[in-house]
Scaffold this motif. Structure first.
Motif, PDB file in Angstrom:
ATOM      1  N   THR A   1      -7.084  10.056  -5.299  1.00 33.79           N
ATOM      2  CA  THR A   1      -5.940  10.789  -5.841  1.00 33.79           C
ATOM      3  C   THR A   1      -4.645   9.998  -5.708  1.00 33.79           C
ATOM      4  O   THR A   1      -3.841   9.951  -6.643  1.00 33.79           O
ATOM      5  N   THR A   2      -4.418   9.375  -4.557  1.00 35.24           N
ATOM      6  CA  THR A   2      -3.203   8.570  -4.409  1.00 35.24           C
ATOM      7  C   THR A   2      -3.260   7.329  -5.300  1.00 35.24           C
ATOM      8  O   THR A   2      -2.227   6.862  -5.787  1.00 35.24           O
ATOM      9  N   ALA A   3      -4.453   6.797  -5.537  1.00 36.04           N
ATOM     10  CA  ALA A   3      -4.578   5.677  -6.475  1.00 36.04           C
ATOM     11  C   ALA A   3      -4.245   6.132  -7.892  1.00 36.04           C
ATOM     12  O   ALA A   3      -3.576   5.414  -8.654  1.00 36.04           O
ATOM     13  N   LEU A   4      -4.698   7.332  -8.258  1.00 32.71           N
ATOM     14  CA  LEU A   4      -4.396   7.890  -9.578  1.00 32.71           C
ATOM     15  C   LEU A   4      -2.899   8.136  -9.727  1.00 32.71           C
ATOM     16  O   LEU A   4      -2.308   7.852 -10.770  1.00 32.71           O
ATOM     17  N   LEU A   5      -2.287   8.662  -8.667  1.00 34.01           N
ATOM     18  CA  LEU A   5      -0.845   8.888  -8.694  1.00 34.01           C
ATOM     19  C   LEU A   5      -0.100   7.568  -8.815  1.00 34.01           C
ATOM     20  O   LEU A   5       0.861   7.453  -9.587  1.00 34.01           O
ATOM     21  N   ASN A   6      -0.549   6.569  -8.092  1.00 31.90           N
ATOM     22  CA  ASN A   6       0.119   5.272  -8.123  1.00 31.90           C
ATOM     23  C   ASN A   6       0.000   4.597  -9.487  1.00 31.90           C
ATOM     24  O   ASN A   6       0.829   3.752  -9.844  1.00 31.90           O
ATOM     25  N   ALA A   7      -1.019   4.958 -10.249  1.00 31.22           N
ATOM     26  CA  ALA A   7      -1.204   4.383 -11.583  1.00 31.22           C
ATOM     27  C   ALA A   7      -0.194   4.936 -12.590  1.00 31.22           C
ATOM     28  O   ALA A   7       0.000   4.359 -13.675  1.00 31.22           O
ATOM     29  N   LYS A   8       0.469   6.039 -12.246  1.00 27.48           N
ATOM     30  CA  LYS A   8       1.500   6.603 -13.110  1.00 27.48           C
ATOM     31  C   LYS A   8       2.757   5.733 -13.072  1.00 27.48           C
ATOM     32  O   LYS A   8       3.101   5.163 -12.031  1.00 27.48           O
ATOM     33  N   ASN A   9       3.447   5.670 -14.187  1.00 27.61           N
ATOM     34  CA  ASN A   9       4.654   4.860 -14.292  1.00 27.61           C
ATOM     35  C   ASN A   9       5.880   5.714 -14.581  1.00 27.61           C
ATOM     36  O   ASN A   9       5.757   6.905 -14.915  1.00 27.61           O
ATOM     37  N   GLU A  10       7.034   5.119 -14.457  1.00 32.32           N
ATOM     38  CA  GLU A  10       8.284   5.818 -14.760  1.00 32.32           C
ATOM     39  C   GLU A  10       8.251   6.370 -16.180  1.00 32.32           C
ATOM     40  O   GLU A  10       7.806   5.705 -17.110  1.00 32.32           O
ATOM     41  N   GLY A  11       8.700   7.609 -16.325  1.00 31.43           N
ATOM     42  CA  GLY A  11       8.697   8.269 -17.624  1.00 31.43           C
ATOM     43  C   GLY A  11       7.470   9.111 -17.874  1.00 31.43           C
ATOM     44  O   GLY A  11       7.488   9.971 -18.763  1.00 31.43           O
ATOM     45  N   GLU A  12       6.408   8.891 -17.100  1.00 31.69           N
ATOM     46  CA  GLU A  12       5.200   9.694 -17.245  1.00 31.69           C
ATOM     47  C   GLU A  12       5.319  10.973 -16.407  1.00 31.69           C
ATOM     48  O   GLU A  12       6.292  11.157 -15.667  1.00 31.69           O
ATOM     49  N   PHE A  13       4.328  11.838 -16.512  1.00 25.85           N
ATOM     50  CA  PHE A  13       4.392  13.166 -15.902  1.00 25.85           C
ATOM     51  C   PHE A  13       3.205  13.402 -14.975  1.00 25.85           C
ATOM     52  O   PHE A  13       2.122  12.838 -15.175  1.00 25.85           O
ATOM     53  N   ILE A  14       3.424  14.256 -13.968  1.00 23.81           N
ATOM     54  CA  ILE A  14       2.323  14.775 -13.168  1.00 23.81           C
ATOM     55  C   ILE A  14       2.218  16.271 -13.441  1.00 23.81           C
ATOM     56  O   ILE A  14       3.185  16.915 -13.836  1.00 23.81           O
ATOM     57  N   GLN A  15       1.026  16.817 -13.208  1.00 17.24           N
ATOM     58  CA  GLN A  15       0.727  18.173 -13.647  1.00 17.24           C
ATOM     59  C   GLN A  15       1.492  19.244 -12.858  1.00 17.24           C
ATOM     60  O   GLN A  15       2.171  20.091 -13.436  1.00 17.24           O
ATOM     61  N   ASP A  16       1.369  19.212 -11.532  1.00 15.82           N
ATOM     62  CA  ASP A  16       1.952  20.258 -10.687  1.00 15.82           C
ATOM     63  C   ASP A  16       2.743  19.628  -9.545  1.00 15.82           C
ATOM     64  O   ASP A  16       2.375  18.568  -9.009  1.00 15.82           O
ATOM     65  N   PHE A  17       3.805  20.342  -9.146  1.00 16.62           N
ATOM     66  CA  PHE A  17       4.662  19.871  -8.052  1.00 16.62           C
ATOM     67  C   PHE A  17       5.257  21.129  -7.422  1.00 16.62           C
ATOM     68  O   PHE A  17       6.274  21.645  -7.874  1.00 16.62           O
ATOM     69  N   VAL A  18       4.599  21.640  -6.383  1.00 22.56           N
ATOM     70  CA  VAL A  18       4.899  22.970  -5.846  1.00 22.56           C
ATOM     71  C   VAL A  18       5.564  22.857  -4.473  1.00 22.56           C
ATOM     72  O   VAL A  18       5.100  22.134  -3.600  1.00 22.56           O
ATOM     73  N   GLY A  19       6.644  23.607  -4.295  1.00 17.95           N
ATOM     74  CA  GLY A  19       7.313  23.604  -2.992  1.00 17.95           C
ATOM     75  C   GLY A  19       8.720  24.180  -3.123  1.00 17.95           C
ATOM     76  O   GLY A  19       9.097  24.697  -4.178  1.00 17.95           O
ATOM     77  N   PRO A  20       9.494  24.093  -2.048  1.00 16.64           N
ATOM     78  CA  PRO A  20       9.119  23.481  -0.768  1.00 16.64           C
ATOM     79  C   PRO A  20       8.260  24.419   0.081  1.00 16.64           C
ATOM     80  O   PRO A  20       8.415  25.631   0.019  1.00 16.64           O
ATOM     81  N   LEU A  21       7.368  23.835   0.856  1.00 16.73           N
ATOM     82  CA  LEU A  21       6.470  24.571   1.724  1.00 16.73           C
ATOM     83  C   LEU A  21       6.690  24.140   3.176  1.00 16.73           C
ATOM     84  O   LEU A  21       7.244  23.086   3.450  1.00 16.73           O
ATOM     85  N   GLY A  22       6.236  24.975   4.101  1.00 15.40           N
ATOM     86  CA  GLY A  22       6.303  24.612   5.503  1.00 15.40           C
ATOM     87  C   GLY A  22       7.620  24.970   6.158  1.00 15.40           C
ATOM     88  O   GLY A  22       8.497  25.602   5.566  1.00 15.40           O
TER      89      GLY A  22
ATOM     90  N   THR B   1       0.803  -1.229   0.000  1.00 16.38           N
ATOM     91  CA  THR B   1       0.000   0.000   0.000  1.00 16.38           C
ATOM     92  C   THR B   1       0.833   1.275   0.000  1.00 16.38           C
ATOM     93  O   THR B   1       0.279   2.365   0.055  1.00 16.38           O
ATOM     94  N   VAL B   2       2.151   1.160  -0.049  1.00 15.11           N
ATOM     95  CA  VAL B   2       3.031   2.339   0.028  1.00 15.11           C
ATOM     96  C   VAL B   2       3.980   2.350  -1.160  1.00 15.11           C
ATOM     97  O   VAL B   2       4.649   1.352  -1.445  1.00 15.11           O
ATOM     98  N   THR B   3       4.058   3.480  -1.834  1.00 19.65           N
ATOM     99  CA  THR B   3       4.877   3.636  -3.041  1.00 19.65           C
ATOM    100  C   THR B   3       5.851   4.792  -2.877  1.00 19.65           C
ATOM    101  O   THR B   3       5.522   5.814  -2.271  1.00 19.65           O
TER     102      THR B   3
END
Length: 243
Positions: free
Chosen positions: A69-90, A13-15
């Motif tokens: 959302t985490t299931a959708l993210l986990n369905a992505k494979n190496e070489g594919e892209f995600i839309q946004d990745f914002v940071g660092p925050l906090g 359950t952890v990726t």
């Protein structure tokens, strides 16, 4: 768009993923987080930075598959892209003046605790790590913790690996034997952090707990600090943004 360079299943359950995000990798510190969207229609979710490589421009994230959302993210494979990745925050983990630290992680919270332990190790502090899981099949990051810890205790609730019991067992043993720490940092389920705090309270050891729910809107720090002192009552310090 941000490319997924590496993907690894840590348990069923952890990726773990490594994302190409050079600007984030250059500035992120242990204890900070990012907010991502898998696609244009996706929701924004916060994930703690689990490691960086500034030279390669990569940021490591570790997530548990718990919703759409985490299931959708986990369905992505190496070489594919995600839309946004914002940071660092906090707010980055406080390290100044801490020479001896105990890091207590539970379950997937170990993914957040690991870079904190690595940073203290890099700074030359004496690091004791305690990591706990329900059973052996849920164990993650043992080798990484062993590499950055002067001592490592691995606990399982059912006794299927390491020592049988919860994370407070070795913590109490150390404190009752007269050992002390400049700080205990605990990250995991709320009930686990509660009992770590209660175990440390009679000995006057300061405790930092991770309050991850305040990450959700991206305006708060990753963790609120719950400091238990020899004198005075427990105090919840608001670090930044809203609680």
């Amino acid at each position: 768009m941000f490319q997924i360079l590496h993907k690894k299943e840590l348990n069923p359950t952890v990726t773990q993923m490594e994302i190409l995000a050079p600007l984030v990798a250059k500035k992120a510190k242990p204890g900070q987080f990012i907010i991502l969207r898998v696609n244009e229609e996706g929701e924004r979710i916060p994930l703690t930075v689990a490691g960086t490589n500034a030279e390669e421009g990569t940021v490591k994230i570790i997530f548990q598959i718990v919703g759409a959302t985490t299931a959708l993210l986990n369905a992505k494979n190496e070489g594919e892209f995600i839309q946004d990745f914002v940071g660092p925050l906090g707010v980055a983990t406080h390290t100044d003046g801490i020479k001896k630290v105990c890091i207590v992680g539970g379950g997937v919270g170990c993914a957040i605790a690991m870079p904190v332990a690595q940073e203290f190790h890099r700074l030359g502090a004496e690091v004791t790590s305690i990591i706990g899981f329900r059973s052996k099949d849920l164990l993650i990051l043992e080798d990484e913790f062993r590499a950055c810890s002067d001592r490592l205790f691995v606990m399982t609730d059912d006794g299927s690996y390491g020592r049988h019991g919860n994370v407070t067992v070795p913590l109490k043993e150390m404190l009752e034997s007269g050992e002390t720490f400049d700080m205990i940092i605990t990250i995991g389920p709320l009930i686990m952090m509660k009992f770590v705090t209660l175990a440390a309270k009679p000995f006057g050891v300061p405790v930092t707990v991770s309050m991850n729910p305040i990450m959700i809107d991206g305006t708060g720090g990753r963790q609120a600090r719950h400091q238990i002192c020899l004198r005075g009552r427990p105090r919840l310090q608001r670090l930044r943004g809203r609680l």
